[in-house]
Structures are given as structure tokens and as C-alpha cells.
Design a protein around this motif. Structure first.
Motif, mmCIF file in Angstrom:
data_model
loop_
_atom_site.group_PDB
_atom_site.id
_atom_site.type_symbol
_atom_site.label_atom_id
_atom_site.label_comp_id
_atom_site.label_asym_id
_atom_site.label_seq_id
_atom_site.Cartn_x
_atom_site.Cartn_y
_atom_site.Cartn_z
ATOM 1 N N ALA A 84 49.707 -17.042 42.494
ATOM 2 C CA ALA A 84 48.246 -17.160 42.519
ATOM 3 C C ALA A 84 47.619 -15.818 42.876
ATOM 4 C CB ALA A 84 47.818 -18.243 43.509
ATOM 5 N N VAL A 85 48.192 -15.115 43.846
ATOM 6 C CA VAL A 85 47.698 -13.785 44.206
ATOM 7 C C VAL A 85 47.774 -12.860 42.996
ATOM 8 C CG1 VAL A 85 48.212 -11.711 45.573
ATOM 9 C CG2 VAL A 85 48.185 -13.956 46.674
ATOM 10 N N ALA A 86 48.876 -12.906 42.276
ATOM 11 C CA ALA A 86 49.054 -12.046 41.097
ATOM 12 C C ALA A 86 48.034 -12.375 40.017
ATOM 13 C CB ALA A 86 50.479 -12.193 40.555
ATOM 14 N N TYR A 87 47.839 -13.668 39.741
ATOM 15 C CA TYR A 87 46.869 -14.057 38.712
ATOM 16 C C TYR A 87 45.473 -13.582 39.082
ATOM 17 C CZ TYR A 87 50.561 -17.273 37.151
ATOM 18 O OH TYR A 87 51.738 -17.823 36.718
ATOM 19 N N GLU A 88 45.094 -13.805 40.337
ATOM 20 C CA GLU A 88 43.750 -13.436 40.755
ATOM 21 C C GLU A 88 43.582 -11.923 40.843
ATOM 22 O OE1 GLU A 88 43.011 -15.962 44.146
ATOM 23 O OE2 GLU A 88 42.869 -17.730 42.857
ATOM 24 N N LYS A 89 44.648 -11.204 41.130
ATOM 25 C CA LYS A 89 44.599 -9.748 41.203
ATOM 26 C C LYS A 89 44.442 -9.139 39.801
ATOM 27 C CE LYS A 89 47.266 -7.663 44.124
ATOM 28 N NZ LYS A 89 46.263 -7.100 45.013
ATOM 29 N N LEU A 90 45.218 -9.610 38.840
ATOM 30 C CA LEU A 90 45.204 -9.000 37.507
ATOM 31 C C LEU A 90 44.228 -9.665 36.544
ATOM 32 C CD1 LEU A 90 48.997 -8.287 36.873
ATOM 33 C CD2 LEU A 90 47.257 -6.840 37.940
ATOM 34 N N LEU A 91 43.973 -10.955 36.740
ATOM 35 C CA LEU A 91 43.122 -11.707 35.815
ATOM 36 C C LEU A 91 42.082 -12.519 36.574
ATOM 37 C CD1 LEU A 91 45.875 -13.012 33.355
ATOM 38 C CD2 LEU A 91 44.294 -11.128 32.993
ATOM 39 N N GLY A 92 41.511 -11.930 37.592
ATOM 40 C CA GLY A 92 40.481 -12.622 38.351
ATOM 41 C C GLY A 92 39.308 -12.980 37.453
ATOM 42 N N LEU A 93 38.537 -13.956 37.866
ATOM 43 C CA LEU A 93 37.420 -14.428 37.045
ATOM 44 C C LEU A 93 36.462 -13.291 36.692
ATOM 45 C CD1 LEU A 93 36.670 -17.847 38.781
ATOM 46 C CD2 LEU A 93 38.130 -17.390 36.792
ATOM 47 N N ASN A 94 36.174 -12.418 37.650
ATOM 48 C CA ASN A 94 35.283 -11.299 37.364
ATOM 49 C C ASN A 94 35.901 -10.300 36.389
ATOM 50 O OD1 ASN A 94 32.989 -12.108 38.841
ATOM 51 N ND2 ASN A 94 33.983 -11.484 40.735
ATOM 52 N N LYS A 95 37.227 -10.162 36.432
ATOM 53 C CA LYS A 95 37.892 -9.283 35.457
ATOM 54 C C LYS A 95 37.832 -9.889 34.057
ATOM 55 C CE LYS A 95 40.784 -6.601 38.434
ATOM 56 N NZ LYS A 95 41.929 -5.731 38.464
ATOM 57 N N LEU A 96 37.954 -11.206 33.973
ATOM 58 C CA LEU A 96 37.813 -11.855 32.665
ATOM 59 C C LEU A 96 36.405 -11.624 32.110
ATOM 60 C CD1 LEU A 96 39.658 -15.241 33.346
ATOM 61 C CD2 LEU A 96 40.493 -13.303 31.993
ATOM 62 N N ILE A 97 35.410 -11.751 32.971
ATOM 63 C CA ILE A 97 34.023 -11.512 32.544
ATOM 64 C C ILE A 97 33.839 -10.053 32.133
ATOM 65 C CG2 ILE A 97 31.629 -11.436 33.345
ATOM 66 C CD1 ILE A 97 32.366 -13.965 35.050
ATOM 67 N N GLU A 98 34.411 -9.147 32.895
ATOM 68 C CA GLU A 98 34.326 -7.722 32.551
ATOM 69 C C GLU A 98 34.916 -7.470 31.163
ATOM 70 O OE1 GLU A 98 36.858 -3.849 33.786
ATOM 71 O OE2 GLU A 98 36.026 -4.972 35.461
ATOM 72 N N ALA A 99 36.079 -8.060 30.906
ATOM 73 C CA ALA A 99 36.711 -7.898 29.587
ATOM 74 C C ALA A 99 35.818 -8.477 28.492
ATOM 75 C CB ALA A 99 38.085 -8.569 29.573
ATOM 76 N N PHE A 100 35.221 -9.606 28.766
ATOM 77 C CA PHE A 100 34.311 -10.234 27.799
ATOM 78 C C PHE A 100 33.127 -9.325 27.494
ATOM 79 C CE2 PHE A 100 30.355 -12.732 27.377
ATOM 80 C CZ PHE A 100 30.589 -13.312 26.135
ATOM 81 N N THR A 101 32.589 -8.685 28.517
ATOM 82 C CA THR A 101 31.394 -7.858 28.317
ATOM 83 C C THR A 101 31.683 -6.585 27.525
ATOM 84 O OG1 THR A 101 31.612 -6.724 30.440
ATOM 85 C CG2 THR A 101 30.259 -8.738 30.392
ATOM 86 N N VAL A 102 32.940 -6.197 27.415
ATOM 87 C CA VAL A 102 33.286 -5.032 26.582
ATOM 88 C C VAL A 102 33.830 -5.466 25.227
ATOM 89 C CG1 VAL A 102 33.645 -3.447 28.502
ATOM 90 C CG2 VAL A 102 35.572 -4.733 27.603
ATOM 91 N N GLU A 103 33.371 -6.654 24.803
ATOM 92 C CA GLU A 103 33.654 -7.150 23.460
ATOM 93 C C GLU A 103 35.034 -7.781 23.280
ATOM 94 O OE1 GLU A 103 31.194 -7.379 21.272
ATOM 95 O OE2 GLU A 103 29.902 -6.344 22.699
ATOM 96 N N SER A 104 35.678 -8.221 24.347
ATOM 97 C CA SER A 104 36.918 -8.973 24.188
ATOM 98 C C SER A 104 36.556 -10.373 23.709
ATOM 99 C CB SER A 104 37.688 -9.060 25.514
ATOM 100 O OG SER A 104 38.176 -7.798 25.884
ATOM 101 N N GLN A 105 37.057 -10.752 22.573
ATOM 102 C CA GLN A 105 36.766 -12.064 22.009
ATOM 103 C C GLN A 105 38.021 -12.915 21.881
ATOM 104 O OE1 GLN A 105 33.636 -13.205 21.480
ATOM 105 N NE2 GLN A 105 32.982 -11.277 22.379
ATOM 106 N N SER A 106 39.104 -12.320 21.421
ATOM 107 C CA SER A 106 40.327 -13.095 21.216
ATOM 108 C C SER A 106 41.229 -12.985 22.443
ATOM 109 C CB SER A 106 41.089 -12.590 19.986
ATOM 110 O OG SER A 106 41.719 -11.349 20.273
ATOM 111 N N LYS A 107 42.167 -13.876 22.525
ATOM 112 C CA LYS A 107 43.159 -13.850 23.593
ATOM 113 C C LYS A 107 43.823 -12.470 23.654
ATOM 114 C CE LYS A 107 47.752 -15.870 24.202
ATOM 115 N NZ LYS A 107 48.593 -17.015 23.837
ATOM 116 N N PHE A 108 44.135 -11.921 22.488
ATOM 117 C CA PHE A 108 44.845 -10.643 22.461
ATOM 118 C C PHE A 108 43.945 -9.478 22.857
ATOM 119 C CE2 PHE A 108 47.275 -13.569 19.898
ATOM 120 C CZ PHE A 108 48.489 -13.490 20.576
#
Length: 159
Positions: A84-108
Motif C-alpha cells: 500500500a505504501v508503494a502504491y500510494e508513493k508511486l501512483l498516489g491519487l494526486n499523481k494520477l491526476i497530475e498524469a491526467f493533466t499532462v494528457e495521459s489518456q490511456s493506461k499506457f
């Protein structure tokens, strides 16, 4: 600095000795007494190393004792907390949002932007689905975990 280098710095800052070595076991990594060993024979690239190092750092922060036997429920719980620490460290909710805001659309796109492996990403999405259900709201964003990751920004005006 890539995510693996950031995690190496975190280990250094926490006085953790980090070595890439050939392990006799099939483990990707091991943590014991402020020492982390990453299995040089199993980890091929920095993405794999980052995912394993994040979990081993999770063990540093959350685990105690020998937890090799995962048939023991106490050990399995410690393993879960470290992941859980690893998931939240590397793929925290805010990091997912950050990736989305730079045009990440697909899983890849997300995987590439965040520098993780596909299996780590999939496991993290399952973790979040179990933790939050099918979706979670973070500020003006809604993150949907199933059947696939999708993020929406609420663009309605607030009065």
C-alpha cells in the motif's frame, strides 16, 4: 531525476543501505535492518527496480520481524501495508491526476508518465478499487478505477 533515482535518494536520506545483488531466492527484493537488496538477476530496468524499491521502503516504514512466511496472517498484513505504501508513493491519487493533466489518456500513457510497470499499475488500480470502490472524488476530479482507469474534471461553475 527519474523515480528510481528519487527512491534511491529517499533510501540514502533514511540511512538505508541499498545494494543491487544476485539473490539466491526468487525474491525481487528484500529488506532487513535498514538494508535493502534488489535482485540484480530478476530486475531488468529502472521501472522494475523502482516498483520493488518502493515496496521495500514500505517494509522499512511499516514492517517488523521476519515476514517471509505469508501463510501467517500477521505477515500477510505487513506485506499488504508495505505494498500500500508503494502504491500510494508511486501512483498516489494526486499523481494520477497530475498524469491526467499532462494528457495521459490511456493506461499506457499513465504507466509511461509515472514510470512504473504494467503489473504494478494493474495491482495498484485493484488496491484502490478495494479501498475506495469503483471511484473516488479528489477536489474537482473524479477517478474511476473500473473497468479501466478514467479521470474526469468537474467543469461546472460553483456559485
Amino acid at each position: 531525476m527519474n523515480i528510481y533515482e528519487e527512491l534511491q535518494q529517499e533510501a540514502f536520506d533514511n540511512n538505508i543501505i541499498l545494494k543491487e545483488v544476485y539473490l539466491k531466492s526468487n525474491s525481487d527484493g528484500l529488506y532487513k535492518n535498514n538494508k535493502i537488496a534488489l535482485n540484480k538477476g530478476r530486475l531488468c530496468n529502472n521501472r522494475e527496480k523502482a516498483c520493488v524499491l518502493a515496496e521495500e521502503l514500505g517494509h522499512h516504514y511499516t514492517s517488523c520481524g521476519n515476514i517471509i512466511n505469508l501463510n501467517d496472517i500477521k505477515n500477510a498484513k505487513q506485506e499488504y501495508r508495505a505494498r500500500a505504501v508503494a502504491y500510494e508513493k508511486l501512483l498516489g491519487l494526486n499523481k494520477l491526476i497530475e498524469a491526467f493533466t499532462v494528457e495521459s489518456q490511456s493506461k499506457f500513457d499513465f504507466i509511461d508518465y509515472l514510470g512504473v510497470t504494467e503489473s504494478f499499475f494493474d495491482d495498484a488500480m485493484e488496491f484502490y478499487k478495494n479501498k475506495y470502490g469503483l471511484s473516488v472524488k479528489v477536489d474537482e476530479y473524479t477517478i474511476i478505477f473500473s473497468p479501466y482507469l478514467a479521470i474526469f474534471k468537474d467543469i461546472s461553475k460553483k456559485d
